[in-house]
Design a protein around this motif. Structure first.
Motif, PDB file in Angstrom:
ATOM      1  N   SER A  20       0.849  -1.186   0.000  1.00 56.26           N
ATOM      2  CA  SER A  20       0.000   0.000   0.000  1.00 56.26           C
ATOM      3  C   SER A  20       0.878   1.227   0.000  1.00 56.26           C
ATOM      4  O   SER A  20       1.833   1.307   0.771  1.00 56.26           O
ATOM      5  CB  SER A  20      -0.882   0.048   1.249  1.00 56.26           C
ATOM      6  OG  SER A  20      -1.792  -1.010   1.239  1.00 56.26           O
TER       7      SER A  20
ATOM      8  N   GLU B 126      -2.587   1.128  -4.280  1.00 53.68           N
ATOM      9  CA  GLU B 126      -2.407  -0.257  -3.841  1.00 53.68           C
ATOM     10  C   GLU B 126      -1.705  -1.025  -4.954  1.00 53.68           C
ATOM     11  O   GLU B 126      -1.883  -0.733  -6.140  1.00 53.68           O
ATOM     12  CB  GLU B 126      -3.774  -0.921  -3.573  1.00 53.68           C
ATOM     13  CG  GLU B 126      -4.674  -0.161  -2.612  1.00 53.68           C
ATOM     14  CD  GLU B 126      -4.149  -0.088  -1.197  1.00 53.68           C
ATOM     15  OE1 GLU B 126      -3.380  -0.999  -0.803  1.00 53.68           O
ATOM     16  OE2 GLU B 126      -4.490   0.881  -0.500  1.00 53.68           O
ATOM     17  N   LEU B 127      -0.927  -2.006  -4.540  1.00 49.87           N
ATOM     18  CA  LEU B 127      -0.163  -2.815  -5.481  1.00 49.87           C
ATOM     19  C   LEU B 127      -0.507  -4.286  -5.270  1.00 49.87           C
ATOM     20  O   LEU B 127      -0.539  -4.757  -4.129  1.00 49.87           O
ATOM     21  CB  LEU B 127       1.321  -2.561  -5.225  1.00 49.87           C
ATOM     22  CG  LEU B 127       2.348  -2.995  -6.257  1.00 49.87           C
ATOM     23  CD1 LEU B 127       2.109  -2.322  -7.598  1.00 49.87           C
ATOM     24  CD2 LEU B 127       3.753  -2.655  -5.747  1.00 49.87           C
TER      25      LEU B 127
ATOM     26  N   LEU C 185       2.372  -7.008 -12.334  1.00 51.13           N
ATOM     27  CA  LEU C 185       1.751  -6.391 -11.157  1.00 51.13           C
ATOM     28  C   LEU C 185       0.527  -5.604 -11.596  1.00 51.13           C
ATOM     29  O   LEU C 185       0.406  -5.226 -12.764  1.00 51.13           O
ATOM     30  CB  LEU C 185       2.735  -5.424 -10.486  1.00 51.13           C
ATOM     31  CG  LEU C 185       4.037  -6.004  -9.943  1.00 51.13           C
ATOM     32  CD1 LEU C 185       4.939  -4.875  -9.443  1.00 51.13           C
ATOM     33  CD2 LEU C 185       3.760  -6.999  -8.828  1.00 51.13           C
TER      34      LEU C 185
ATOM     35  N   LEU D  67      -1.349  -2.097 -10.485  1.00 52.16           N
ATOM     36  CA  LEU D  67      -1.243  -0.871  -9.691  1.00 52.16           C
ATOM     37  C   LEU D  67      -2.611  -0.204  -9.699  1.00 52.16           C
ATOM     38  O   LEU D  67      -3.150   0.076 -10.776  1.00 52.16           O
ATOM     39  CB  LEU D  67      -0.241   0.037 -10.391  1.00 52.16           C
ATOM     40  CG  LEU D  67       0.833   0.707  -9.584  1.00 52.16           C
ATOM     41  CD1 LEU D  67       2.127   0.625 -10.359  1.00 52.16           C
ATOM     42  CD2 LEU D  67       0.476   2.137  -9.359  1.00 52.16           C
TER      43      LEU D  67
ATOM     44  N   HIS E 107       6.898   0.445 -18.020  1.00 55.36           N
ATOM     45  CA  HIS E 107       6.359  -0.815 -17.490  1.00 55.36           C
ATOM     46  C   HIS E 107       4.916  -1.095 -17.907  1.00 55.36           C
ATOM     47  O   HIS E 107       4.404  -2.175 -17.620  1.00 55.36           O
ATOM     48  CB  HIS E 107       6.492  -0.849 -15.961  1.00 55.36           C
ATOM     49  CG  HIS E 107       5.511   0.016 -15.228  1.00 55.36           C
ATOM     50  ND1 HIS E 107       5.280  -0.130 -13.869  1.00 55.36           N
ATOM     51  CD2 HIS E 107       4.708   1.035 -15.627  1.00 55.36           C
ATOM     52  CE1 HIS E 107       4.367   0.753 -13.484  1.00 55.36           C
ATOM     53  NE2 HIS E 107       4.008   1.465 -14.523  1.00 55.36           N
TER      54      HIS E 107
ATOM     55  N   ARG F 139       6.680  -6.514 -14.008  1.00 58.01           N
ATOM     56  CA  ARG F 139       7.334  -6.550 -12.701  1.00 58.01           C
ATOM     57  C   ARG F 139       8.843  -6.391 -12.892  1.00 58.01           C
ATOM     58  O   ARG F 139       9.476  -7.160 -13.611  1.00 58.01           O
ATOM     59  CB  ARG F 139       7.035  -7.888 -12.034  1.00 58.01           C
ATOM     60  CG  ARG F 139       7.586  -8.008 -10.657  1.00 58.01           C
ATOM     61  CD  ARG F 139       7.141  -9.330 -10.044  1.00 58.01           C
ATOM     62  NE  ARG F 139       6.962  -9.157  -8.624  1.00 58.01           N
ATOM     63  CZ  ARG F 139       6.190  -9.939  -7.884  1.00 58.01           C
ATOM     64  NH1 ARG F 139       5.515 -10.927  -8.425  1.00 58.01           N
ATOM     65  NH2 ARG F 139       6.103  -9.726  -6.605  1.00 58.01           N
ATOM     66  N   LEU F 140       9.389  -5.387 -12.245  1.00 57.19           N
ATOM     67  CA  LEU F 140      10.805  -5.031 -12.430  1.00 57.19           C
ATOM     68  C   LEU F 140      11.570  -5.142 -11.121  1.00 57.19           C
ATOM     69  O   LEU F 140      10.978  -5.234 -10.049  1.00 57.19           O
ATOM     70  CB  LEU F 140      10.894  -3.575 -12.930  1.00 57.19           C
ATOM     71  CG  LEU F 140      10.092  -3.239 -14.184  1.00 57.19           C
ATOM     72  CD1 LEU F 140      10.004  -1.729 -14.350  1.00 57.19           C
ATOM     73  CD2 LEU F 140      10.718  -3.881 -15.415  1.00 57.19           C
TER      74      LEU F 140
HETATM   75  C1  Q0Z Z   1       6.163   0.146  -7.254  1.00 58.56           C
HETATM   76  C2  Q0Z Z   1       4.087   1.440  -4.981  1.00 58.56           C
HETATM   77  C3  Q0Z Z   1       2.380   0.725  -3.464  1.00 58.56           C
HETATM   78  C4  Q0Z Z   1       1.776   1.599  -5.512  1.00 58.56           C
HETATM   79  C5  Q0Z Z   1       6.990  -1.485  -6.086  1.00 58.56           C
HETATM   80  N1  Q0Z Z   1       6.729  -2.228 -12.237  1.00 58.56           N
HETATM   81  C6  Q0Z Z   1       7.100  -2.448 -10.942  1.00 58.56           C
HETATM   82  N2  Q0Z Z   1       7.875  -3.494 -10.648  1.00 58.56           N
HETATM   83  C7  Q0Z Z   1       8.231  -3.739  -9.389  1.00 58.56           C
HETATM   84  N3  Q0Z Z   1       7.865  -2.974  -8.361  1.00 58.56           N
HETATM   85  C8  Q0Z Z   1       7.092  -1.894  -8.562  1.00 58.56           C
HETATM   86  C9  Q0Z Z   1       6.679  -1.600  -9.886  1.00 58.56           C
HETATM   87 CL1  Q0Z Z   1       5.691  -0.266 -10.271  1.00 58.56          CL
HETATM   88  C10 Q0Z Z   1       6.745  -1.098  -7.382  1.00 58.56           C
HETATM   89  N4  Q0Z Z   1       6.076   0.440  -5.956  1.00 58.56           N
HETATM   90  C11 Q0Z Z   1       5.525   1.658  -5.364  1.00 58.56           C
HETATM   91  C12 Q0Z Z   1       3.725   0.896  -3.774  1.00 58.56           C
HETATM   92  C13 Q0Z Z   1       1.406   1.093  -4.306  1.00 58.56           C
HETATM   93  C14 Q0Z Z   1       3.103   1.788  -5.848  1.00 58.56           C
HETATM   94  F1  Q0Z Z   1       2.043   0.173  -2.316  1.00 58.56           F
HETATM   95  N5  Q0Z Z   1       6.563  -0.526  -5.236  1.00 58.56           N
END
Ligand code: Q0Z
Length: 287
Positions: free
Chosen positions: A10, A15-16, A24, A26, A68, A83-84
């Motif tokens: 979060s 939210e993720l 992922l 978003l 992404h 997912r990165l």
């Molecule tokens: C983004 C975040 C949250 C929204 C991780 N493409 C990606 N690959 C891996 N990790 C991320 C992404 Cl965008 C990633 N966040 C920030 C947290 C809600 C965005 F709880 N954290």
């Protein structure tokens, strides 16, 4: 959302979820934060506005740097993304002197190792945009760092690529926004790498939550500027003498309506697309 989406994180207003090993989801909520506190009242459609704007910029900056984005969901607030492996720094670009940049300049004459001319005032336009990375704080504020500090966290080649991409993205978007009456004073990017090690733009990009948007027709350097999107909510919060600690105040209906209208106005000005058309078919921002 498929029932296989697992909540993994979060943010204050987002939210993720995990969709599978490679993807992922978003999701941008309608929550709003001001003075660093999430308010109890939501702004209807704020999540859609931010998701649509971010997707609009992703679609128009693919040639500057890959991103992404895989798909927009029909709800207009959810983005399927690659997912990165995320870089552990925030990639901030400043075209104007505001916030922590102004504070650092006043104290030291420099921002993140960039010496600046004497005599700049608050909100002044900088001679050239500067890259001012910061560390990702888990609590409290991100801390500005210089290149040497960043190089303890990120490989040098990757850092240089992130800096070049960040400056190019900012120049492109700031010029486009300025023609539509919005100053993008500064903005924060987040990058990751894919399994080939390629730099990829992630998270949200060039939204009012990740940037300072100022109305160009009200720009008056020498003090703080009105926020394009949040000024009604801030003014209300100040007017009732809230001490800016949790919990924040409920917003009255007219403040909610005025704030929503500003978000929608930012979307329509920047994209040239009617917000209703986006809600009917989110993919219109990708064409
Ligand atoms: C983004 C975040 C949250 C929204 C991780 N493409 C990606 N690959 C891996 N990790 C991320 C992404 Cl965008 C990633 N966040 C920030 C947290 C809600 C965005 F709880 N954290």
């Amino acid at each position: 959302m498929p029932d296989t989406a697992v909540h993994v994180g979060s943010g204050k207003v987002r939210e993720l979820f995990t969709l599978d090993d490679d993807r992922l989801l978003l999701v941008a909520s309608d929550r709003i934060s001001t003075f660093d506190v999430v308010l109890p009242t939501e702004i209807p459609d704020k999540g859609r506005v931010l998701t649509g704007l971010s997707a609009f910029w992703f679609a128009r900056t693919e040639e500057i740097v890959p991103n992404h984005l895989l798909a927009l969901r029909s709800d207009g607030r959810s983005t399927e993304c690659r997912r990165l492996e995320m870089l552990p720094i925030e990639c901030v670009v400043r075209g104007y002197l505001s916030g922590s940049g102004w504070k650092d300049y006043r104290a030291t004459g420099a921002v993140c190792g960039h010496p600046l001319p004497d005599g700049l005032t608050e909100s002044a336009e900088l001679p050239t945009p500067i890259f001012t990375p910061s560390t990702k704080a888990t609590t409290g504020h991100d801390q500005n760092i210089d290149r040497d500090q960043a190089l303890e966290l990120v490989d040098g080649e990757l850092y240089d690529a992130a800096e070049r991409a960040s400056i190019a993205l900012y120049r492109f978007a700031a010029a486009a926004a300025r023609e539509r009456g919005i100053i993008i004073a500064d903005t924060k990017f987040e990058f990751g790498t894919d399994d080939q090690g390629t730099l990829v733009l992630a998270d949200e990009a060039l939204t009012p939550d990740s940037s300072r948007f100022w109305p160009a027709d009200e720009y008056a350097p020498g003090g703080p500027q009105a926020s394009f999107d949040k000024q009604f909510a801030r003014d209300y919060c100040e007017s009732i003498g809230w001490d800016k600690t949790y919990p924040g105040p409920e917003l009255p209906d007219d403040v909610v309506a005025g704030t929503r209208a500003r978000y929608v106005e930012a979307f329509e000005r920047l994209t040239g697309i009617e917000f209703d058309a986006y809600c009917a078919e989110p993919d219109v921002v990708l064409r």
